[in-house]
Design a protein around this motif. Structure first.
Motif, PDB file in Angstrom:
ATOM      1  N   GLU A   1       0.853  -1.192   0.000  1.00  0.00           N
ATOM      2  CA  GLU A   1       0.000   0.000   0.000  1.00  0.00           C
ATOM      3  C   GLU A   1       0.888   1.241   0.000  1.00  0.00           C
ATOM      4  O   GLU A   1       1.828   1.347   0.781  1.00  0.00           O
ATOM      5  CB  GLU A   1      -0.879  -0.014   1.255  1.00  0.00           C
ATOM      6  CG  GLU A   1      -1.774   1.178   1.398  1.00  0.00           C
ATOM      7  CD  GLU A   1      -2.577   1.121   2.692  1.00  0.00           C
ATOM      8  OE1 GLU A   1      -3.022   2.179   3.133  1.00  0.00           O
ATOM      9  OE2 GLU A   1      -2.734   0.028   3.241  1.00  0.00           O
ATOM     10  N   LYS A   2       0.595   2.163  -0.903  1.00  0.00           N
ATOM     11  CA  LYS A   2       1.369   3.399  -0.976  1.00  0.00           C
ATOM     12  C   LYS A   2       0.895   4.327   0.142  1.00  0.00           C
ATOM     13  O   LYS A   2      -0.275   4.684   0.222  1.00  0.00           O
ATOM     14  CB  LYS A   2       1.170   4.060  -2.333  1.00  0.00           C
ATOM     15  CG  LYS A   2       2.176   5.130  -2.640  1.00  0.00           C
ATOM     16  CD  LYS A   2       1.995   5.685  -4.031  1.00  0.00           C
ATOM     17  CE  LYS A   2       2.447   4.627  -5.020  1.00  0.00           C
ATOM     18  NZ  LYS A   2       2.487   5.151  -6.392  1.00  0.00           N
ATOM     19  N   VAL A   3       1.822   4.720   1.028  1.00  0.00           N
ATOM     20  CA  VAL A   3       1.496   5.572   2.172  1.00  0.00           C
ATOM     21  C   VAL A   3       1.778   7.029   1.848  1.00  0.00           C
ATOM     22  O   VAL A   3       0.951   7.900   2.090  1.00  0.00           O
ATOM     23  CB  VAL A   3       2.277   5.127   3.429  1.00  0.00           C
ATOM     24  CG1 VAL A   3       1.984   6.034   4.607  1.00  0.00           C
ATOM     25  CG2 VAL A   3       1.968   3.686   3.772  1.00  0.00           C
ATOM     26  N   VAL A   4       2.951   7.301   1.274  1.00  0.00           N
ATOM     27  CA  VAL A   4       3.352   8.667   0.954  1.00  0.00           C
ATOM     28  C   VAL A   4       3.849   8.699  -0.482  1.00  0.00           C
ATOM     29  O   VAL A   4       4.624   7.850  -0.905  1.00  0.00           O
ATOM     30  CB  VAL A   4       4.469   9.170   1.901  1.00  0.00           C
ATOM     31  CG1 VAL A   4       4.952  10.553   1.500  1.00  0.00           C
ATOM     32  CG2 VAL A   4       3.991   9.176   3.337  1.00  0.00           C
ATOM     33  N   ASP A   5       3.379   9.700  -1.248  1.00  0.00           N
ATOM     34  CA  ASP A   5       3.833   9.877  -2.627  1.00  0.00           C
ATOM     35  C   ASP A   5       4.069  11.367  -2.847  1.00  0.00           C
ATOM     36  O   ASP A   5       3.160  12.107  -3.198  1.00  0.00           O
ATOM     37  CB  ASP A   5       2.799   9.328  -3.602  1.00  0.00           C
ATOM     38  CG  ASP A   5       3.302   9.324  -5.032  1.00  0.00           C
ATOM     39  OD1 ASP A   5       4.486   9.644  -5.250  1.00  0.00           O
ATOM     40  OD2 ASP A   5       2.497   9.005  -5.924  1.00  0.00           O
ATOM     41  N   LEU A   6       5.298  11.819  -2.584  1.00  0.00           N
ATOM     42  CA  LEU A   6       5.661  13.223  -2.744  1.00  0.00           C
ATOM     43  C   LEU A   6       6.720  13.347  -3.832  1.00  0.00           C
ATOM     44  O   LEU A   6       7.906  13.510  -3.572  1.00  0.00           O
ATOM     45  CB  LEU A   6       6.207  13.799  -1.428  1.00  0.00           C
ATOM     46  CG  LEU A   6       5.249  13.832  -0.245  1.00  0.00           C
ATOM     47  CD1 LEU A   6       5.981  14.240   1.016  1.00  0.00           C
ATOM     48  CD2 LEU A   6       4.104  14.782  -0.526  1.00  0.00           C
TER      49      LEU A   6
ATOM     50  N   ILE B   1       6.823   6.188  -0.076  1.00  0.00           N
ATOM     51  CA  ILE B   1       6.910   5.259   1.049  1.00  0.00           C
ATOM     52  C   ILE B   1       5.781   4.258   0.901  1.00  0.00           C
ATOM     53  O   ILE B   1       4.611   4.633   0.791  1.00  0.00           O
ATOM     54  CB  ILE B   1       6.803   5.994   2.405  1.00  0.00           C
ATOM     55  CG1 ILE B   1       7.941   7.014   2.544  1.00  0.00           C
ATOM     56  CG2 ILE B   1       6.817   4.996   3.555  1.00  0.00           C
ATOM     57  CD1 ILE B   1       7.838   7.876   3.773  1.00  0.00           C
ATOM     58  N   ASP B   2       6.157   2.984   0.876  1.00  0.00           N
ATOM     59  CA  ASP B   2       5.186   1.906   0.751  1.00  0.00           C
ATOM     60  C   ASP B   2       5.155   1.106   2.043  1.00  0.00           C
ATOM     61  O   ASP B   2       6.150   1.002   2.755  1.00  0.00           O
ATOM     62  CB  ASP B   2       5.546   0.959  -0.405  1.00  0.00           C
ATOM     63  CG  ASP B   2       5.463   1.641  -1.755  1.00  0.00           C
ATOM     64  OD1 ASP B   2       4.695   2.608  -1.884  1.00  0.00           O
ATOM     65  OD2 ASP B   2       6.186   1.208  -2.679  1.00  0.00           O
ATOM     66  N   ARG B   3       4.000   0.535   2.308  1.00  0.00           N
ATOM     67  CA  ARG B   3       3.849  -0.326   3.476  1.00  0.00           C
ATOM     68  C   ARG B   3       3.391  -1.691   3.002  1.00  0.00           C
ATOM     69  O   ARG B   3       2.401  -1.807   2.281  1.00  0.00           O
ATOM     70  CB  ARG B   3       2.823   0.271   4.441  1.00  0.00           C
ATOM     71  CG  ARG B   3       2.590  -0.598   5.665  1.00  0.00           C
ATOM     72  CD  ARG B   3       1.701   0.055   6.658  1.00  0.00           C
ATOM     73  NE  ARG B   3       0.340   0.107   6.121  1.00  0.00           N
ATOM     74  CZ  ARG B   3      -0.696   0.595   6.772  1.00  0.00           C
ATOM     75  NH1 ARG B   3      -0.535   1.121   7.960  1.00  0.00           N
ATOM     76  NH2 ARG B   3      -1.891   0.592   6.234  1.00  0.00           N
ATOM     77  N   LYS B   4       4.114  -2.721   3.423  1.00  0.00           N
ATOM     78  CA  LYS B   4       3.719  -4.086   3.094  1.00  0.00           C
ATOM     79  C   LYS B   4       2.872  -4.635   4.235  1.00  0.00           C
ATOM     80  O   LYS B   4       3.264  -4.573   5.396  1.00  0.00           O
ATOM     81  CB  LYS B   4       4.943  -4.970   2.873  1.00  0.00           C
ATOM     82  CG  LYS B   4       5.723  -4.586   1.648  1.00  0.00           C
ATOM     83  CD  LYS B   4       6.857  -5.537   1.397  1.00  0.00           C
ATOM     84  CE  LYS B   4       7.585  -5.119   0.127  1.00  0.00           C
ATOM     85  NZ  LYS B   4       8.667  -6.035  -0.208  1.00  0.00           N
ATOM     86  N   MET B   5       1.695  -5.150   3.868  1.00  0.00           N
ATOM     87  CA  MET B   5       0.787  -5.698   4.871  1.00  0.00           C
ATOM     88  C   MET B   5       0.654  -7.205   4.668  1.00  0.00           C
ATOM     89  O   MET B   5       0.448  -7.673   3.558  1.00  0.00           O
ATOM     90  CB  MET B   5      -0.580  -5.030   4.770  1.00  0.00           C
ATOM     91  CG  MET B   5      -0.553  -3.560   5.074  1.00  0.00           C
ATOM     92  SD  MET B   5      -2.161  -2.790   4.978  1.00  0.00           S
ATOM     93  CE  MET B   5      -3.000  -3.633   6.281  1.00  0.00           C
TER      94      MET B   5
END
Length: 73
Positions: free
Chosen positions: A28-33, A38-42
């Protein structure tokens, strides 16, 4: 045809008894600047009871036996 269905159920039941579940991972993409991401793997566990495998095996055996009785008649 019933015999094949019964065998498939028995094999699936054995697999469910041997492996009580599995995990799959999503990203899941958390931050896209712009250039910063920053991606988070769940982790998502999928679990089932071995009793379900036993029920499938018994069902497969019953289908095979009922198929044999139907062929005799």
């Amino acid at each position: 045809m019933m015999r094949i269905s019964g065998i498939v159920l028995i094999v699936m039941g054995l697999a469910m008894i041997a492996y009580s579940g599995f995990n799959y991972v999503t990203t899941e993409k958390v931050v896209d600047l712009g250039p910063i991401q920053i991606d988070r793997k769940m982790n998502h566990p999928v679990q089932w009871s071995p009793i379900a495998g036993v029920v499938m095996m018994v069902g497969g055996i019953a289908i095979i036996l009922l198929g044999k009785k139907a062929d005799k008649n």
